[in-house]
Design an enzyme around this catalytic site. Structure first.
Site, PDB file in Angstrom:
ATOM      1  N   GLU A  63       0.817  -1.214   0.000  1.00  0.00           N
ATOM      2  CA  GLU A  63       0.000   0.000   0.000  1.00  0.00           C
ATOM      3  C   GLU A  63       0.854   1.269   0.000  1.00  0.00           C
ATOM      4  O   GLU A  63       0.377   2.343   0.373  1.00  0.00           O
ATOM      5  CB  GLU A  63      -0.922  -0.004   1.217  1.00  0.00           C
ATOM      6  CG  GLU A  63      -1.911  -1.160   1.250  1.00  0.00           C
ATOM      7  CD  GLU A  63      -2.760  -1.166   2.500  1.00  0.00           C
ATOM      8  OE1 GLU A  63      -3.659  -0.317   2.595  1.00  0.00           O
ATOM      9  OE2 GLU A  63      -2.517  -2.015   3.378  1.00  0.00           O
TER      10      GLU A  63
ATOM     11  N   SER B  76      -6.555  -2.482   2.088  1.00  0.00           N
ATOM     12  CA  SER B  76      -6.985  -1.882   0.826  1.00  0.00           C
ATOM     13  C   SER B  76      -7.527  -2.902  -0.166  1.00  0.00           C
ATOM     14  O   SER B  76      -7.453  -2.704  -1.376  1.00  0.00           O
ATOM     15  CB  SER B  76      -5.835  -1.085   0.175  1.00  0.00           C
ATOM     16  OG  SER B  76      -5.519   0.038   0.954  1.00  0.00           O
TER      17      SER B  76
ATOM     18  N   TYR C  50      -9.834   3.845  -4.475  1.00  0.00           N
ATOM     19  CA  TYR C  50      -8.838   4.862  -4.771  1.00  0.00           C
ATOM     20  C   TYR C  50      -8.816   5.402  -6.200  1.00  0.00           C
ATOM     21  O   TYR C  50      -8.281   6.476  -6.434  1.00  0.00           O
ATOM     22  CB  TYR C  50      -7.438   4.309  -4.445  1.00  0.00           C
ATOM     23  CG  TYR C  50      -7.297   3.876  -3.014  1.00  0.00           C
ATOM     24  CD1 TYR C  50      -7.343   4.806  -1.977  1.00  0.00           C
ATOM     25  CD2 TYR C  50      -7.132   2.539  -2.677  1.00  0.00           C
ATOM     26  CE1 TYR C  50      -7.226   4.417  -0.650  1.00  0.00           C
ATOM     27  CE2 TYR C  50      -7.009   2.142  -1.351  1.00  0.00           C
ATOM     28  CZ  TYR C  50      -7.063   3.084  -0.345  1.00  0.00           C
ATOM     29  OH  TYR C  50      -6.944   2.697   0.959  1.00  0.00           O
TER      30      TYR C  50
ATOM     31  N   ARG D 290     -10.879   2.861  11.797  1.00  0.00           N
ATOM     32  CA  ARG D 290     -12.092   2.762  10.980  1.00  0.00           C
ATOM     33  C   ARG D 290     -12.492   1.307  10.901  1.00  0.00           C
ATOM     34  O   ARG D 290     -11.658   0.446  10.590  1.00  0.00           O
ATOM     35  CB  ARG D 290     -11.841   3.297   9.565  1.00  0.00           C
ATOM     36  CG  ARG D 290     -13.112   3.625   8.798  1.00  0.00           C
ATOM     37  CD  ARG D 290     -12.865   3.800   7.314  1.00  0.00           C
ATOM     38  NE  ARG D 290     -12.708   2.500   6.668  1.00  0.00           N
ATOM     39  CZ  ARG D 290     -11.631   2.130   5.990  1.00  0.00           C
ATOM     40  NH1 ARG D 290     -10.596   2.926   5.869  1.00  0.00           N
ATOM     41  NH2 ARG D 290     -11.574   0.927   5.437  1.00  0.00           N
TER      42      ARG D 290
END
Length: 303
Positions: A17, A145, A211, A250
């Site tokens: 990432e 991700s 993204y 999160r």
């Protein structure tokens, strides 16, 4: 404004990432500089820990994602160097990075999470399909991700999905599909921010949807009844606490047609790019990006 001293922004790193982390870190750095903070970028992939110690940072904000930045390794180094840092400590970072061990803890604490199986070369893939049903999500247990992740819709696709995920991690998770809405709940300073509903225009909320695409729909307010949102927010804080998280995180959650939530994972160093969800949730709570960055930085600590 609090005098934070010399602040390091850890960004880049050497995980899968890296590119996302560079975007997050540069956004955070710009926010700090706009507010007059003496902030400096530091990329652990380009400089060693001795160089980090030489910088004499008073505190650092971690904008690293994935391995070596979100899994407890950099946190352990910072503890050793006695440099206060943002986000969770070593144990919570390592646990949250490992989706399997996260599930084990959540299950023991009564936090609902989808049924799963671990996959390896000796797995009876037909038996996994029979137990979990279709579709099945297959993912590396220790990546973020949605890297290496697949949605399996036919039994003969499961082995190939495992092979794809195994390129990124020897520990691979097959997870039962929860039919319903995708949501995320950000936690800041122990409190839940407004939830966000995610409506990707692809098969699931994958790396591209997160993204690269501009057609993913983000619903803020999330559209859930107020009582249900509040109940899930309380459960999210509990899930955060069970892992021993601190500062911010999160949590991703699926909600089925009957309103039952299923927590998928916790991200202890969430994205801070222009597509990222925590800044979106903070904005819904009346907080600017710059204010969010300072709120995260204020909580930096050692250990």
């Amino acid at each position: 404004m609090q005098d934070f001293g010399k602040v390091g922004v850890l960004l880049g790193g050497r995980s899968a990432e890296r590119d996302v982390s560079l975007k997050s870190g540069n956004a955070v750095l710009a926010a700090l500089l706009r507010q007059g903070v003496d902030a400096h970028a530091f990329d652990p992939a380009e400089h060693d820990m001795a160089t980090l110690a030489e910088q004499k940072f008073d505190r650092v904000i971690i904008a690293l994602h994935g391995r070596f930045g979100e899994d407890g390794t950099i946190q352990g180094a910072l503890d050793w160097l006695e440099i206060p840092y943002t986000g969770s400590g070593v144990m919570a970072s390592a646990l949250a990075m490992d989706k399997w061990r996260t599930k084990l803890l959540w299950q023991s604490a009564g936090i609902p999470t989808p049924e799963y199986a671990l996959l390896d070369a000796d797995t009876d893939f037909d038996a996994v399909v029979a137990r979990l049903g279709l579709p099945i999500f297959v993912k590396p247990a220790r990546e973020g991700s949605s890297i290496g992740m697949s949605k399996v819709t036919a039994a003969n696709e499961l082995r190939a999905a495992w092979e794809k995920a195994a390129q990124f991690d020897s520990l691979v998770l097959a997870e039962k599909f929860v039919a319903g809405g995708e949501y995320t709940c950000a936690i800041l300073a122990g409190k839940a921010l407004p939830m966000i509903g995610l409506v990707p225009k692809v098969a699931f909320y994958d790396f591209e949807a997160k993204y690269l695409r501009d057609d993913t729909e983000y619903r803020v307010p999330c559209g859930l009844p107020a009582e249900l949102e509040l109940a899930i927010q309380k459960l999210a804080v509990q899930a955060f606490d069970v892992l021993g998280c601190r500062g911010w995180a999160r949590l991703d959650v699926m909600i089925d047609a009957d309103g039952r939530p299923y927590f998928l994972e916790a991200n202890t160093s969430p994205g801070m790019t222009d597509h990222s969800l925590v800044p979106m949730a903070a904005r819904a709570a009346g907080m600017t990006f710059d204010e969010l960055v300072l709120a995260i930085l204020e909580q930096a600590r050692v250990g």
